[in-house]
Write a protein that holds these residues in place. Structure first.
Motif, mmCIF file in Angstrom:
data_model
loop_
_atom_site.group_PDB
_atom_site.id
_atom_site.type_symbol
_atom_site.label_atom_id
_atom_site.label_comp_id
_atom_site.label_asym_id
_atom_site.label_seq_id
_atom_site.Cartn_x
_atom_site.Cartn_y
_atom_site.Cartn_z
ATOM 1 N N GLU A 224 -10.277 8.261 6.615
ATOM 2 C CA GLU A 224 -9.423 8.395 5.436
ATOM 3 C C GLU A 224 -9.948 9.531 4.551
ATOM 4 O OE1 GLU A 224 -9.228 5.118 2.488
ATOM 5 O OE2 GLU A 224 -8.889 6.804 1.119
ATOM 6 N N VAL A 225 -9.097 10.510 4.310
ATOM 7 C CA VAL A 225 -9.517 11.633 3.467
ATOM 8 C C VAL A 225 -8.677 11.770 2.200
ATOM 9 C CG1 VAL A 225 -10.658 13.034 5.220
ATOM 10 C CG2 VAL A 225 -8.175 13.175 4.939
ATOM 11 N N GLY A 226 -7.539 11.071 2.174
ATOM 12 C CA GLY A 226 -6.704 11.146 0.974
ATOM 13 C C GLY A 226 -5.956 9.849 0.767
ATOM 14 N N HIS A 227 -5.558 9.636 -0.483
ATOM 15 C CA HIS A 227 -4.845 8.396 -0.798
ATOM 16 C C HIS A 227 -3.921 8.678 -1.978
ATOM 17 C CE1 HIS A 227 -5.415 3.739 -0.702
ATOM 18 N NE2 HIS A 227 -4.145 4.091 -0.800
ATOM 19 N N GLU B 292 -21.209 2.123 -5.059
ATOM 20 C CA GLU B 292 -20.863 1.415 -3.826
ATOM 21 C C GLU B 292 -22.005 0.476 -3.424
ATOM 22 O OE1 GLU B 292 -18.114 2.141 -1.714
ATOM 23 O OE2 GLU B 292 -17.310 3.941 -2.682
ATOM 24 N N GLY C 257 -10.729 13.248 -0.992
ATOM 25 C CA GLY C 257 -12.195 13.220 -1.012
ATOM 26 C C GLY C 257 -12.737 14.583 -0.614
ATOM 27 N N PHE D 145 -0.746 7.203 -4.625
ATOM 28 C CA PHE D 145 -0.240 5.959 -5.215
ATOM 29 C C PHE D 145 0.908 6.236 -6.188
ATOM 30 C CE2 PHE D 145 -4.820 5.813 -4.743
ATOM 31 C CZ PHE D 145 -5.115 4.560 -4.241
ATOM 32 N N TYR E 24 -3.138 10.724 -7.097
ATOM 33 C CA TYR E 24 -3.210 11.324 -5.758
ATOM 34 C C TYR E 24 -4.609 11.879 -5.529
ATOM 35 C CZ TYR E 24 1.682 11.248 -7.214
ATOM 36 O OH TYR E 24 2.897 10.847 -7.718
ATOM 37 N N GLY E 25 -5.368 11.248 -4.644
ATOM 38 C CA GLY E 25 -6.766 11.664 -4.451
ATOM 39 C C GLY E 25 -7.041 12.305 -3.103
ATOM 40 N N MET F 120 -14.070 14.652 -5.990
ATOM 41 C CA MET F 120 -12.697 14.261 -5.668
ATOM 42 C C MET F 120 -11.722 15.207 -6.345
ATOM 43 S SD MET F 120 -10.491 10.877 -6.580
ATOM 44 C CE MET F 120 -11.614 9.573 -6.155
ATOM 45 N N GLU G 100 -7.388 7.923 -14.359
ATOM 46 C CA GLU G 100 -6.040 7.549 -14.820
ATOM 47 C C GLU G 100 -5.972 7.408 -16.345
ATOM 48 O OE1 GLU G 100 -7.325 6.287 -12.058
ATOM 49 O OE2 GLU G 100 -5.780 6.565 -10.520
ATOM 50 N N THR H 287 -12.744 7.441 -11.586
ATOM 51 C CA THR H 287 -11.398 7.982 -11.426
ATOM 52 C C THR H 287 -10.897 8.266 -12.845
ATOM 53 O OG1 THR H 287 -9.158 7.470 -10.616
ATOM 54 C CG2 THR H 287 -10.490 5.596 -11.293
ATOM 55 N N GLY I 92 -20.427 8.314 -0.338
ATOM 56 C CA GLY I 92 -21.507 8.509 -1.290
ATOM 57 C C GLY I 92 -21.290 7.639 -2.522
ATOM 58 N N ARG J 95 -19.194 6.064 -8.080
ATOM 59 C CA ARG J 95 -18.865 4.666 -7.792
ATOM 60 C C ARG J 95 -20.108 4.043 -7.187
ATOM 61 N NH1 ARG J 95 -12.697 5.269 -5.245
ATOM 62 N NH2 ARG J 95 -11.862 6.272 -7.119
ATOM 63 N N ASP K 175 -8.351 14.730 -7.946
ATOM 64 C CA ASP K 175 -7.420 13.681 -8.345
ATOM 65 C C ASP K 175 -6.317 14.287 -9.191
ATOM 66 O OD1 ASP K 175 -9.944 13.850 -9.730
ATOM 67 O OD2 ASP K 175 -9.339 12.216 -11.061
ATOM 68 N N MET L 157 -20.043 11.042 3.445
ATOM 69 C CA MET L 157 -18.808 10.361 3.827
ATOM 70 C C MET L 157 -18.514 9.200 2.867
ATOM 71 S SD MET L 157 -16.692 10.775 6.365
ATOM 72 C CE MET L 157 -17.156 10.965 8.069
HETATM 73 N N1 5CA Z 1 -7.362 7.519 -8.510
HETATM 74 C C1 5CA Z 1 -7.010 7.418 -7.126
HETATM 75 C C2 5CA Z 1 -6.349 8.646 -6.616
HETATM 76 S S1 5CA Z 1 -6.516 9.999 -7.646
HETATM 77 C C3 5CA Z 1 -8.254 7.121 -6.310
HETATM 78 O O1 5CA Z 1 -9.329 7.042 -6.831
HETATM 79 N N2 5CA Z 1 -8.069 6.942 -5.011
HETATM 80 S S2 5CA Z 1 -9.176 6.540 -3.937
HETATM 81 O O2 5CA Z 1 -10.035 5.527 -4.437
HETATM 82 O O3 5CA Z 1 -8.480 6.207 -2.743
HETATM 83 O O4 5CA Z 1 -10.059 7.796 -3.655
HETATM 84 C C4 5CA Z 1 -9.455 9.000 -3.224
HETATM 85 C C5 5CA Z 1 -10.218 9.614 -2.071
HETATM 86 O O5 5CA Z 1 -11.570 9.858 -2.455
HETATM 87 C C6 5CA Z 1 -10.317 8.738 -0.830
HETATM 88 O O6 5CA Z 1 -9.192 8.889 -0.004
HETATM 89 C C7 5CA Z 1 -11.582 9.266 -0.169
HETATM 90 O O7 5CA Z 1 -11.268 10.389 0.636
HETATM 91 C C8 5CA Z 1 -12.425 9.720 -1.333
HETATM 92 N N3 5CA Z 1 -13.486 8.745 -1.632
HETATM 93 C C9 5CA Z 1 -13.356 7.509 -2.181
HETATM 94 N N4 5CA Z 1 -14.541 6.900 -2.286
HETATM 95 C C10 5CA Z 1 -15.462 7.775 -1.792
HETATM 96 C C11 5CA Z 1 -16.889 7.736 -1.625
HETATM 97 N N5 5CA Z 1 -17.595 6.675 -2.001
HETATM 98 N N6 5CA Z 1 -17.506 8.822 -1.078
HETATM 99 C C12 5CA Z 1 -16.794 9.905 -0.703
HETATM 100 N N7 5CA Z 1 -15.459 9.994 -0.841
HETATM 101 C C13 5CA Z 1 -14.802 8.953 -1.368
#
Ligand code: 5CA
Length: 442
Positions: free
Chosen positions: A285-288, A142, A322, A290, A319-320, A157, A111, A109, A152, A140, A159, A150
């Motif tokens: 979940e497709v967006g998040h 994971e 995916g 903060f 604001y993210g 992203m 920030e 990410t 990965g 990441r 952001d 979905m």
């Molecule tokens: N920095 C903040 C927002 S910019 C952030 O990283 N938010 S997050 O962790 O929630 O990720 C934002 C979006 O990325 C998630 O809502 C999701 O749709 C997508 N995402 C997160 N992790 C993965 C992943 N491992 N694979 C695919 N999409 C992902």
């Protein structure tokens, strides 16, 4: 594009490794191929969808007043040491050393990176607020990458980051993204439900997840049906009018919406009094988004001078979306037993043109004519000109899910007729070439 030239390696059988329908269909439709665990290549059909998703995301960010930048994937560890997240982030962060033994990392990410850019460039309240975004690959590590793109390890992203003078300003920025997200997912043909959320490693105290509805989604969703009835694209929103934007946000945040972890059945029943208005389904979940105040601007010293010349630490949000998760989420929400059913806005081609007998002169002449006319009118078309069985062509066209199919055979061609099929409803009509083209705006 002619199928005889297109790189579309479809699979007839279901790949054993794919547990969910979108992963199966993305592999079978030749959209993606795994490179290693949680890391994928995008093949032409998948890449076209990814680009369309990206473009819708971009247009809605731009419309909301957010400006596009492009930050690198590789970041310096020093920056993350300044914010204190270098140690805190743990094993999910891929740490790298360059030839001079400097510690680097593949960004999970951005920030820190954006805060550094802001801090080094903006010194006065006159240039605040600012909203910036980029669409860039993240990594990441994971523990359990799964379900294809979905979840990965490497993923694309969008952001975005906002900078404001105080909480009220930051809330106005937050609201803009909230509305932009509703519009973004609606344009992709989906219902997105914003839910109050935990902030996790991003931090802060105001956060919403956006969950798109799909019967096969990972999370259980309980919400008011009013979410589904609201038409966010019907009227144009003026992002420069904070109360107009806030009005939309308030409408949504006043409705009951929870995932299973936070669901309270009696509150659900009380708040959504009419049982017919209660919606219980599944989603992804497709967006998040903060708001986290000065969590990064404080340690990274992102300060501007206020009106009286005093230093002020800026309030931030992130604001993210995916982007690479999106094609999979759309497939979860839109498929049938024969394959994918793309909404037009993200479809790799608008129409598939099937020549069922390539050695019939009239059929082939008619196909070539339609193909040329569609191309001239800039309608994206995949023309199956291969010498293959008709049944195999139909099955493949259904599998890849283009919204429309034109079927041309010797019988119709002799009468100057083409069969037009709607992939979603299965409805078929026989039309003259001109009438069929007109229906597609060609
Ligand atoms: N920095 C903040 C927002 S910019 C952030 O990283 N938010 S997050 O962790 O929630 O990720 C934002 C979006 O990325 C998630 O809502 C999701 O749709 C997508 N995402 C997160 N992790 C993965 C992943 N491992 N694979 C695919 N999409 C992902």
């Amino acid at each position: 594009m002619r199928s005889s030239q297109f790189f579309l390696p479809t699979l007839r059988e279901n790949p054993a490794e794919a547990e969910i329908v979108s992963h199966r269909l993305m592999l079978r439709a030749g959209m993606i191929r795994q490179a290693s665990a949680g890391i994928y290549s995008w093949l032409p059909l998948g890449f076209k969808v990814l680009k369309k998703v990206e473009q819708i995301v971009r247009e809605e960010q731009d419309r909301a007043g957010c400006q596009e930048v492009l930050m690198p994937t590789i970041q310096s560890a020093d920056l993350w040491k300044e914010s204190g997240r270098y140690d805190a982030y743990g094993k999910e962060m891929l740490r790298i050393k360059d030839r001079r033994d400097r510690e680097m990392l593949y960004g999970p990410t951005n920030e820190e990176q954006i805060t550094q850019i802001f801090r080094d460039s903006i010194k006065s309240y006159r240039y605040v607020p600012k909203m910036l975004y980029h669409i860039q690959w993240k990594f990441r590590d994971e523990v359990r990458p799964r379900f294809g793109v979905m979840r990965g390890r490497e993923f694309l992203m969008k952001d975005a980051y906002s900078f404001d003078m105080d909480y009220e300003g930051a809330k106005r920025s937050y609201n803009k993204f909230f509305v932009a997200y509703l519009r973004t997912f609606a344009r992709m043909g989906m219902h997105a439900i914003p839910m109050e959320a935990e902030t996790g490693p991003i931090g802060g105290n105001l956060s919403h997840e956006f969950i798109v509805l799909a019967d096969t989604g990972e999370s259980q969703v309980y919400c008011d049906r009013k979410f589904l009835d609201y038409d966010v694209l019907g009227k144009d929103i003026n992002y420069e009018n904070p109360s107009e934007v806030e009005g939309v946000v308030k409408h949504f945040t006043s409705l009951y919406a929870r995932t299973d972890e936070k669901h309270d059945q009696s509150a659900f029943e009380k708040e959504v009094a009419d049982a017919g208005q209660r919606y219980v389904g599944r989603g992804i979940e497709v967006g998040h988004i903060f708001y986290f105040g000065t969590k990064y601007s404080e340690p990274l010293k992102a300060q501007v001078q206020d009106k009286d010349g005093n230093p002020l630490t800026v309030h931030m949000g992130s604001y993210g979306i995916g982007v690479s998760r999106m094609p999979a989420a759309i497939i979860e929400a839109s498929h049938d037993e024969n394959g994918i059913v793309w909404p037009e806005s993200v479809a790799p081609f608008k129409v598939g043109l099937i020549n069922i007998k390539v050695d019939d002169a009239a059929a082939t002449r008619m196909c070539e004519d339609i193909y040329a006319k569609l191309r001239n009118a800039n309608v994206e078309v995949l023309y199956d000109d291969r010498d293959e069985r008709a049944g195999a062509k139909f099955a493949e066209m259904d599998l890849i899910g283009l919204p429309w199919q034109f079927v041309v055979g010797p019988r119709g061609a002799a009468k100057g007729l083409v069969e037009m099929k709607n992939r979603k409803t299965g409805e078929k009509v026989e039309l003259s070439v001109d009438a069929a083209l007109e229906r597609l705006g060609a």
